[in-house]
Write a protein that holds these residues in place. Structure first.
Motif, PDB file in Angstrom:
ATOM      1  N   GLU A 169      -0.618  -6.281 -11.894  1.00  0.00           N
ATOM      2  CA  GLU A 169      -0.607  -4.949 -11.077  1.00  0.00           C
ATOM      3  C   GLU A 169      -1.352  -3.842 -12.154  1.00  0.00           C
ATOM      4  OE1 GLU A 169       2.972  -7.349 -10.066  1.00  0.00           O
ATOM      5  OE2 GLU A 169       1.785  -7.110 -11.832  1.00  0.00           O
ATOM      6  N   THR A 172      -4.847  -2.625 -10.904  1.00  0.00           N
ATOM      7  CA  THR A 172      -4.843  -2.140  -9.535  1.00  0.00           C
ATOM      8  C   THR A 172      -5.334  -0.592  -9.774  1.00  0.00           C
ATOM      9  OG1 THR A 172      -2.678  -1.783  -9.528  1.00  0.00           O
ATOM     10  CG2 THR A 172      -3.534  -3.714  -8.361  1.00  0.00           C
ATOM     11  N   ALA A 186     -11.068  -0.541  -8.226  1.00  0.00           N
ATOM     12  CA  ALA A 186     -10.164  -1.228  -8.893  1.00  0.00           C
ATOM     13  C   ALA A 186      -9.712  -2.548  -7.905  1.00  0.00           C
ATOM     14  CB  ALA A 186      -9.054  -0.374  -9.072  1.00  0.00           C
ATOM     15  N   TYR A 187      -8.940  -3.196  -8.505  1.00  0.00           N
ATOM     16  CA  TYR A 187      -8.546  -4.440  -7.756  1.00  0.00           C
ATOM     17  C   TYR A 187      -7.327  -4.173  -6.872  1.00  0.00           C
ATOM     18  CZ  TYR A 187     -11.386  -7.741 -10.446  1.00  0.00           C
ATOM     19  OH  TYR A 187     -12.336  -8.527 -11.078  1.00  0.00           O
ATOM     20  N   LYS A 188      -7.366  -4.888  -5.618  1.00  0.00           N
ATOM     21  CA  LYS A 188      -6.298  -4.809  -4.761  1.00  0.00           C
ATOM     22  C   LYS A 188      -5.178  -5.959  -5.470  1.00  0.00           C
ATOM     23  CE  LYS A 188      -8.021  -2.053  -1.840  1.00  0.00           C
ATOM     24  NZ  LYS A 188      -7.493  -0.593  -1.701  1.00  0.00           N
ATOM     25  N   LEU A 189      -3.721  -5.819  -5.135  1.00  0.00           N
ATOM     26  CA  LEU A 189      -2.890  -6.564  -5.882  1.00  0.00           C
ATOM     27  C   LEU A 189      -3.134  -8.060  -5.675  1.00  0.00           C
ATOM     28  CD1 LEU A 189      -0.702  -7.009  -7.785  1.00  0.00           C
ATOM     29  CD2 LEU A 189       0.860  -6.510  -5.852  1.00  0.00           C
ATOM     30  N   GLU A 191      -5.904  -9.690  -4.825  1.00  0.00           N
ATOM     31  CA  GLU A 191      -7.018 -10.194  -5.634  1.00  0.00           C
ATOM     32  C   GLU A 191      -6.839 -10.531  -7.075  1.00  0.00           C
ATOM     33  OE1 GLU A 191     -10.312  -7.339  -3.185  1.00  0.00           O
ATOM     34  OE2 GLU A 191      -9.147  -6.706  -5.035  1.00  0.00           O
ATOM     35  N   ASP A 410      -2.752  -4.322   0.777  1.00  0.00           N
ATOM     36  CA  ASP A 410      -3.023  -4.366  -0.689  1.00  0.00           C
ATOM     37  C   ASP A 410      -2.235  -5.646  -1.244  1.00  0.00           C
ATOM     38  OD1 ASP A 410      -4.459  -2.362  -0.489  1.00  0.00           O
ATOM     39  OD2 ASP A 410      -3.309  -1.053  -1.444  1.00  0.00           O
ATOM     40  N   ARG A 411      -1.021  -5.806  -0.633  1.00  0.00           N
ATOM     41  CA  ARG A 411      -0.254  -6.777  -1.645  1.00  0.00           C
ATOM     42  C   ARG A 411      -0.444  -8.457  -1.132  1.00  0.00           C
ATOM     43  NH1 ARG A 411       3.417  -4.364  -4.644  1.00  0.00           N
ATOM     44  NH2 ARG A 411       4.344  -6.394  -5.103  1.00  0.00           N
TER      45      ARG A 411
END
Length: 472
Positions: A169, A172, A186-189, A191, A410-411
């Protein structure tokens, strides 16, 4: 006097060892760099395991200054017997590959003692190698195949090792040390959760990166100032040592209309199909050699491709179609008819992207694939493969407005066929996608500019020949 000094430095010839991570996407940039340095007259010892060296495309005959050196692949419990690269194993087995890579420390040390090299070019995974190089009196450069924006997001070694980001987390959000205007990378969760699976417990990827950066003489990154100026400037401050852009290392088609023996029949079939399509009317779809989607996700993607109504070539890699014939719907190829071509197995991607009928590229966002697409000005439909830096590249290219990211949860990374179809149409044909198409086309002047990229490589070469020799 300066001219005489530069001329003298250019004539200083070095012996340079290369030790890439065990993945094709790392081996190839290291090989491209090797070829350039060999053109400068330097001797190159390219070290890897047998299967990886045999994978290299050497049919065009490597320079006699490049020597391929095999180190036997160590045996590790949990790693399949014939596995030597990330393409040989599912993502949850990659940690065992890292354990095997670490076991190469002793044989590589013995190899370096015999070779008497001046420099070694190290990759992210060999956290122990800068220490070995220092003990042997060898200079080391950390070559990250990622762009400067990715490395800036990862941060300085102090933050990597002892910072606040300890869980998926935490990655993100944009980190506090990046304050560029309108920066939203930023990253998605989903990923980061996926990437967590491929990290080795004893030494995380972040620890490996930090050790490489801390222990090397300087850092080289696969980018150029014309694309990544702000991030390059930031990295120099974050690392407290020189960060040298290597250029984008765009691959070159020596004969755009031909093909070598390994490509021959495959390219002829593809070209015949493409020749019958209108200019920039075809979407090229390829999710790389290592991305594996679930059957459900593949079917949803197929429905979206069909709903777009556009012409396409969809390359299914060996890993994707080896899961079984039902990985794409049984009705799919019949319903799309002649406007779509499903291609199973390897395809000559660079030649396909260079063809005038290709307008856009639905990609997993691997950096090499993005470079190949923008080298020819192809607009991007961004579908992150959820591994390594691919999520960051998806956001970066979306923000640079050379492509559009397909909306996903995203999740869990889920998406709808409607979102796929709408994204493809917007990027390829809709009026609101015109700026994206124009921006991608303009990127040819950077990504396809060999003079610009060779200038970066020349400057990298100057760093090597002018840097003081290490002492053990």
């Amino acid at each position: 006097m300066e001219t005489i000094k530069e001329s003298h430095n250019q004539k200083k010839l070095l012996h340079i060892a290369m030790f890439p991570w065990l993945a094709y996407g790392h081996l190839m940039p290291f090989l491209q760099l090797s070829k350039f340095l060999a053109q400068k007259g330097h001797r190159i010892s390219f070290v890897s395991t047998p299967k990886n060296l045999h994978r290299l495309p050497t049919s065009s005959s490597l320079s006699p200054l490049i020597k391929l050196i095999e180190l036997p692949m160590p045996v590790v419990d949990g790693l399949p017997e014939s596995a030597e690269s990330t393409s040989d194993v599912p993502i949850n087995k990659v940690p065992y590959l890292k354990k095997a890579y670490d076991k190469l420390e002793l044989p590589l040390t013995r190899c370096l003692e015999d070779l008497e090299v001046n420099w070694i070019v190290i990759d992210f995974a060999s956290h122990w190698l800068p220490r070995v190089a220092t003990r042997l009196g060898i200079n080391s450069v950390y070559f990250t195949i990622f762009n400067a924006t990715t490395m800036a997001f990862v941060g300085p070694p102090s933050e990597i090792l002892g910072g606040e980001r300890q869980q998926p987390e935490d990655f993100t959000v944009v980190p506090k040390w990046i304050d560029f205007p309108n920066f939203d990378v930023a990253y998605k969760l989903h990923e980061m959760v996926t990437h967590w699976e491929c990290m080795e417990e004893e030494v995380s990827d972040f620890q490996r990166i930090a050790a490489g950066i801390q222990g090397c003489d300087f850092v080289a990154t696969r980018t150029c100032p014309e694309f990544d100026a702000d991030s390059l400037s930031l990295l120099n401050k974050l690392y407290g040592k020189p960060v040298v852009p290597l250029g984008l290392l765009p691959p070159v088609l020596t004969d755009p209309d031909g093909a070598d023996e390994s490509e021959g029949d495959k390219w002829r079939s593809l070209r015949e199909w493409l020749d019958n399509k209108k200019e920039k009317s075809v979407v090229y779809i390829a999710l790389g050699t290592e991305v594996t989607l679930s059957r459900e996700a593949m079917h949803e993607l197929a429905r979206g491709i069909e709903k777009s109504g556009l012409c396409f070539i969809w390359v299914l890699g060996n890993r994707q179609f080896s899961e079984g014939p039902d990985m794409i719907p049984v009705w799919f190829e019949t319903r799309v008819g002649d406007r779509g071509l499903v291609w199973r197995g390897w395809a000559p991607q660079l030649r396909v992207l260079a063809h005038s009928s290709i307008g856009g590229f639905l990609t997993h966002c691997g950096w090499s694939s993005v470079i190949e697409a923008l080298e020819f000005g192809r607009v991007l439909i961004l579908f992150s493969g959820a591994s390594s830096d691919q999520g960051l590249i998806a956001r970066l290219m979306h923000n640079k407005q050379v492509g559009l990211e397909i909306p996903r949860d995203d999740r869990d990374g889920s998406f709808s066929s409607v979102a796929v179809a709408e994204s493809i149409r917007r990027v390829m044909v809709d009026k609101e996608g015109e700026p994206l198409r124009a921006n991608a086309w303009a990127m040819k002047e950077v990504f396809g500019n060999l003079d610009l990229n060779n200038k970066c490589l020349d400057e990298f070469n100057q760093f090597l020949v002018t840097w003081p020799a290490s002492t053990s």
